[in-house]
Design an enzyme around this catalytic site. Structure first.
Site, PDB file in Angstrom:
ATOM      1  N   LYS A  96      34.595  59.081 -28.954  1.00  0.00           N
ATOM      2  CA  LYS A  96      33.486  60.259 -27.927  1.00  0.00           C
ATOM      3  C   LYS A  96      33.079  59.359 -26.203  1.00  0.00           C
ATOM      4  CE  LYS A  96      29.505  61.157 -28.675  1.00  0.00           C
ATOM      5  NZ  LYS A  96      29.108  61.126 -27.299  1.00  0.00           N
ATOM      6  N   ASN A  97      32.758  58.111 -26.940  1.00  0.00           N
ATOM      7  CA  ASN A  97      32.396  57.644 -25.541  1.00  0.00           C
ATOM      8  C   ASN A  97      33.746  57.158 -24.392  1.00  0.00           C
ATOM      9  OD1 ASN A  97      29.925  58.149 -27.311  1.00  0.00           O
ATOM     10  ND2 ASN A  97      29.651  56.473 -28.005  1.00  0.00           N
ATOM     11  N   CYS A 113      15.999  63.284 -24.177  1.00  0.00           N
ATOM     12  CA  CYS A 113      16.994  64.040 -25.125  1.00  0.00           C
ATOM     13  C   CYS A 113      16.364  63.981 -26.841  1.00  0.00           C
ATOM     14  CB  CYS A 113      18.262  63.291 -24.748  1.00  0.00           C
ATOM     15  SG  CYS A 113      18.633  62.477 -26.469  1.00  0.00           S
ATOM     16  N   ARG A 164      16.263  59.758 -21.834  1.00  0.00           N
ATOM     17  CA  ARG A 164      16.695  59.187 -21.774  1.00  0.00           C
ATOM     18  C   ARG A 164      17.031  59.017 -19.791  1.00  0.00           C
ATOM     19  NH1 ARG A 164      22.217  60.212 -24.974  1.00  0.00           N
ATOM     20  NH2 ARG A 164      22.162  58.606 -24.482  1.00  0.00           N
ATOM     21  N   PRO A 165      16.573  57.720 -18.913  1.00  0.00           N
ATOM     22  CA  PRO A 165      16.094  57.622 -17.509  1.00  0.00           C
ATOM     23  C   PRO A 165      17.868  57.546 -16.681  1.00  0.00           C
ATOM     24  CG  PRO A 165      15.191  55.647 -18.403  1.00  0.00           C
ATOM     25  CD  PRO A 165      16.005  56.730 -18.976  1.00  0.00           C
ATOM     26  N   ASP A 222      17.258  56.318 -13.230  1.00  0.00           N
ATOM     27  CA  ASP A 222      16.901  55.405 -12.939  1.00  0.00           C
ATOM     28  C   ASP A 222      18.107  54.288 -12.238  1.00  0.00           C
ATOM     29  OD1 ASP A 222      16.743  53.991 -14.803  1.00  0.00           O
ATOM     30  OD2 ASP A 222      15.028  52.815 -14.229  1.00  0.00           O
ATOM     31  N   LEU A 223      19.015  53.638 -13.058  1.00  0.00           N
ATOM     32  CA  LEU A 223      19.827  52.935 -12.580  1.00  0.00           C
ATOM     33  C   LEU A 223      20.774  53.099 -12.557  1.00  0.00           C
ATOM     34  CD1 LEU A 223      19.915  50.136 -15.678  1.00  0.00           C
ATOM     35  CD2 LEU A 223      17.906  50.067 -13.551  1.00  0.00           C
ATOM     36  N   ASP A 261      24.477  53.643 -32.157  1.00  0.00           N
ATOM     37  CA  ASP A 261      24.583  54.817 -33.121  1.00  0.00           C
ATOM     38  C   ASP A 261      25.354  54.490 -34.632  1.00  0.00           C
ATOM     39  OD1 ASP A 261      24.650  55.491 -29.952  1.00  0.00           O
ATOM     40  OD2 ASP A 261      26.788  55.890 -29.625  1.00  0.00           O
ATOM     41  N   ILE A 270      17.426  49.583 -29.252  1.00  0.00           N
ATOM     42  CA  ILE A 270      18.087  50.345 -27.113  1.00  0.00           C
ATOM     43  C   ILE A 270      17.539  51.530 -27.515  1.00  0.00           C
ATOM     44  CG2 ILE A 270      20.191  51.286 -26.105  1.00  0.00           C
ATOM     45  CD1 ILE A 270      20.692  48.714 -26.766  1.00  0.00           C
ATOM     46  N   ARG A 303      29.149  68.093 -31.856  1.00  0.00           N
ATOM     47  CA  ARG A 303      29.379  66.996 -30.605  1.00  0.00           C
ATOM     48  C   ARG A 303      30.005  65.791 -30.495  1.00  0.00           C
ATOM     49  NH1 ARG A 303      24.640  64.705 -28.882  1.00  0.00           N
ATOM     50  NH2 ARG A 303      25.887  63.793 -27.343  1.00  0.00           N
TER      51      ARG A 303
HETATM   52  C1  UD1 Z   1      26.092  55.116 -24.587  1.00  0.00           C
HETATM   53  C2  UD1 Z   1      26.821  55.721 -25.501  1.00  0.00           C
HETATM   54  C3  UD1 Z   1      25.561  56.157 -26.878  1.00  0.00           C
HETATM   55  C4  UD1 Z   1      24.683  54.023 -27.170  1.00  0.00           C
HETATM   56  C5  UD1 Z   1      24.673  53.986 -25.720  1.00  0.00           C
HETATM   57  C6  UD1 Z   1      23.939  52.641 -26.167  1.00  0.00           C
HETATM   58  C7  UD1 Z   1      28.306  57.514 -24.536  1.00  0.00           C
HETATM   59  C8  UD1 Z   1      28.862  58.650 -23.541  1.00  0.00           C
HETATM   60  N1  UD1 Z   1      27.086  57.174 -24.707  1.00  0.00           N
HETATM   61  O1  UD1 Z   1      25.106  56.525 -23.919  1.00  0.00           O
HETATM   62  O2  UD1 Z   1      26.601  56.849 -27.005  1.00  0.00           O
HETATM   63  O3  UD1 Z   1      24.361  55.130 -28.170  1.00  0.00           O
HETATM   64  O4  UD1 Z   1      25.574  53.801 -24.580  1.00  0.00           O
HETATM   65  O5  UD1 Z   1      25.441  51.605 -26.591  1.00  0.00           O
HETATM   66  O6  UD1 Z   1      28.928  56.849 -23.859  1.00  0.00           O
HETATM   67  N2  UD1 Z   1      18.976  53.571 -19.258  1.00  0.00           N
HETATM   68  C9  UD1 Z   1      17.811  53.286 -18.009  1.00  0.00           C
HETATM   69  N3  UD1 Z   1      18.485  53.690 -16.767  1.00  0.00           N
HETATM   70  C10 UD1 Z   1      19.217  53.910 -16.453  1.00  0.00           C
HETATM   71  C11 UD1 Z   1      20.135  53.884 -17.824  1.00  0.00           C
HETATM   72  C12 UD1 Z   1      20.109  53.909 -18.524  1.00  0.00           C
HETATM   73  O7  UD1 Z   1      16.571  52.815 -18.442  1.00  0.00           O
HETATM   74  O8  UD1 Z   1      19.381  54.981 -15.561  1.00  0.00           O
HETATM   75  C13 UD1 Z   1      18.408  53.077 -20.592  1.00  0.00           C
HETATM   76  C14 UD1 Z   1      18.442  53.791 -21.511  1.00  0.00           C
HETATM   77  O9  UD1 Z   1      17.066  54.795 -21.721  1.00  0.00           O
HETATM   78  C15 UD1 Z   1      18.708  52.868 -22.449  1.00  0.00           C
HETATM   79  C16 UD1 Z   1      19.165  51.538 -22.112  1.00  0.00           C
HETATM   80  O10 UD1 Z   1      19.314  51.946 -20.821  1.00  0.00           O
HETATM   81  O11 UD1 Z   1      17.388  52.363 -23.365  1.00  0.00           O
HETATM   82  C17 UD1 Z   1      21.023  51.651 -22.697  1.00  0.00           C
HETATM   83  O12 UD1 Z   1      21.308  53.323 -22.384  1.00  0.00           O
HETATM   84  P1  UD1 Z   1      22.990  53.688 -21.946  1.00  0.00           P
HETATM   85  O13 UD1 Z   1      23.571  51.810 -22.224  1.00  0.00           O
HETATM   86  O14 UD1 Z   1      22.662  53.357 -20.463  1.00  0.00           O
HETATM   87  O15 UD1 Z   1      23.899  54.365 -22.671  1.00  0.00           O
HETATM   88  P2  UD1 Z   1      24.265  55.604 -22.732  1.00  0.00           P
HETATM   89  O16 UD1 Z   1      25.712  55.440 -21.650  1.00  0.00           O
HETATM   90  O17 UD1 Z   1      23.242  56.545 -21.713  1.00  0.00           O
END
Ligand code: UD1
Length: 418
Positions: free
Chosen positions: A22-23, A116, A121-122, A124-125, A306, A328, A398
């Site tokens: 999926k990812n 979520c 799940r921001p 911002d980055l 996960d 995480i 999903r």
């Molecule tokens: C992806 C996976 C999810 C997995 C996660 C961590 C997909 C579709 N989903 O989610 O299954 O659990 O990686 O391995 O691939 N964060 C910020 N700002 C941002 C983006 C992220 O603060 O703009 C934080 C998130 O809140 C979290 C951390 O960064 O605490 C890691 O998240 P991220 O690696 O971005 O996870 P996803 O890509 O959403």
């Protein structure tokens, strides 16, 4: 309302071929927007998040068809640059379309993905990175209005955290940006490597995925491709956890065992015999499970967040106490209350969960709190004495194309009922 009926307490025995990841497939489907031609994606799981991605692609003007596990996308003519709100809400990771749409069309409109079940799940980055590449982003009460202005420009981006989604979004945007983009502190997940392979198969110049520095030289002409998605390491981890919880002998095949080394080393420490070959892992559990040293979730190659829930479900039936630290996501213990309904002895304080192993769980009616939390309940139900019903299957669907078929192939007493 659909539910899974699970009768547990019997060991599992058998082999299951693991579906596509999926990812991986979600960013790969977003990447097909970059190619003004035809992309054929094989080993595509039949899951709700793929259906939602195909709907986004069709909304943009692509022809998108799924036959079995092959998806064909013709993105020759795109007519829109917005992602419908209901699809953004259905699948929060659809923010991954931002980089691809902006790179291809120079404009993108989408609503903010909401909070979520795993906590805030921001994005911002994601936004800061696109802005640094020259994208203009207006945040309104309705959502995001993004424009590439005179075109995105390659630059050096150092990520504050190695976010998977941000790394992928930048890779996609950078394929349409002038010049060189360098991502430092990039996520190193195998799914990032899969995305790089797909992009290179289209003619893009992307290097370094799997390490923490990725370089992309943008604006390369892209061409048609046929690409096979990697297998889902989290689905494999879930079924291995089921074997550990229920006992018996479980083989997962079609996977790269190296992607699962942190999970298999925990299950070995817990007393399972694990044997890995080129594309399979066999787990045998004969005696009781033992507690293990603290499990701390971390970006790859650390222990995957996960896999936290399904491995926790297995360790509920163990001798001794195991500590989990979830690093995480802020709220990723939604499954704990449901596991307690099955008799599990777990205490949670903030990011730390302490599992006091017990000899047996008992069947109960439980509700999936989220995708991985839901599969953890199925794992626990297979180990529990008596019958359990698991509802909230829209979460599980999903990410799993046929959880009852897969676990049935392993000898699990599990069926879906309306
Ligand atoms: C992806 C996976 C999810 C997995 C996660 C961590 C997909 C579709 N989903 O989610 O299954 O659990 O990686 O391995 O691939 N964060 C910020 N700002 C941002 C983006 C992220 O603060 O703009 C934080 C998130 O809140 C979290 C951390 O960064 O605490 C890691 O998240 P991220 O690696 O971005 O996870 P996803 O890509 O959403």
């Amino acid at each position: 309302m659909s539910k899974l009926l699970v009768t547990g307490g019997e060991p599992l025995e058998g082999e299951v071929k693991i579906q596509g990841a999926k990812n991986s497939v979600l960013p790969i489907l977003a990447a097909t927007v970059l190619n003004p031609g035809v992309s054929v994606i094989q080993n595509c799981p039949r899951i709700r998040d793929v259906t939602a991605s195909l709907e986004i692609l069709r909304h943009l003007g692509c022809r998108a068809e799924q036959t079995g596990d092959t998806v064909t996308i013709d993105a020759t003519q795109l007519v829109r640059h917005d992602v419908p709100d209901e699809l953004m809400r259905e699948m929060r990771s659809s923010v991954i379309f931002l980089g691809a749409i902006l790179a291809r069309l120079g404009e993108a409109v989408m609503c903010m993905p909401g909070g979520c079940e795993l906590g805030p799940r921001p994005i911002d980055l994601h936004l800061a990175s696109i802005r640094k590449m020259g994208g203009e982003i207006r945040e309104t009460s309705e959502g995001l209005n993004c424009s590439a202005g005179a075109g995105l420009k390659g630059c050096e981006l150092s990520l504050a955290i190695p976010s998977v989604g941000v790394t992928e979004n930048i890779m996609l945007a950078a394929c349409g940006a002038q010049g060189l983009t360098i991502i430092t502190n990039a996520a190193r997940e195998p799914e990032i490597v899969d995305l790089q392979r797909l992009l290179c198969s289209m003619g893009a110049d992307v290097q370094g995925a799997g390490s923490s520095v990725i370089t992309i030289t943008g604006c390369r002409p892209l061409h048609d491709t046929t690409y096979r998605v990697m297998a889902d390491r989290i689905v494999a981890a879930t079924y291995l956890s089921a074997g550990a919880a229920a006992g018996g002998r479980v083989t997962v095949s079609g996977i790269d065992y190296r992607h699962l080394s942190t999970v298999t080393s925990v299950l070995s420490e817990a007393g399972c015999a694990v044997r890995s070959g080129n594309d399979f892992i066999t787990l045998v559990r004969e005696g009781p499970l033992r507690s293990v040293r603290p499990i701390r979730t971390a970006p790859y190659p650390g222990f995957p967040t996960d896999a936290q829930a399904p491995v926790m479900a297995a360790l509920c039936v163990s001798q001794g106490a195991t500590m989990f630290v979830e690093n995480i996501f802020e709220r990723r213990y939604g499954h704990v209350d449901e596991l307690r309904r099955m008799g599990a002895d777990i205490s949670v304080e903030g990011r730390v969960a302490l599992i006091y192993g017990i000899p047996k769980l008992h069947g109960a009616a439980v509700v999936s709190p989220d995708l991985r939390g839901g599969t953890a309940l199925v794992v626990a139900a297979l180990a529990a004495e008596g019958e359990s019903t698991v509802t909230g299957l829209h979460h599980i669907d999903r990410g799993h194309q046929d959880i009852e078929g897969d676990l049935g192939a392993l000898g699990g007493q599990i069926r879906r009922a309306e």
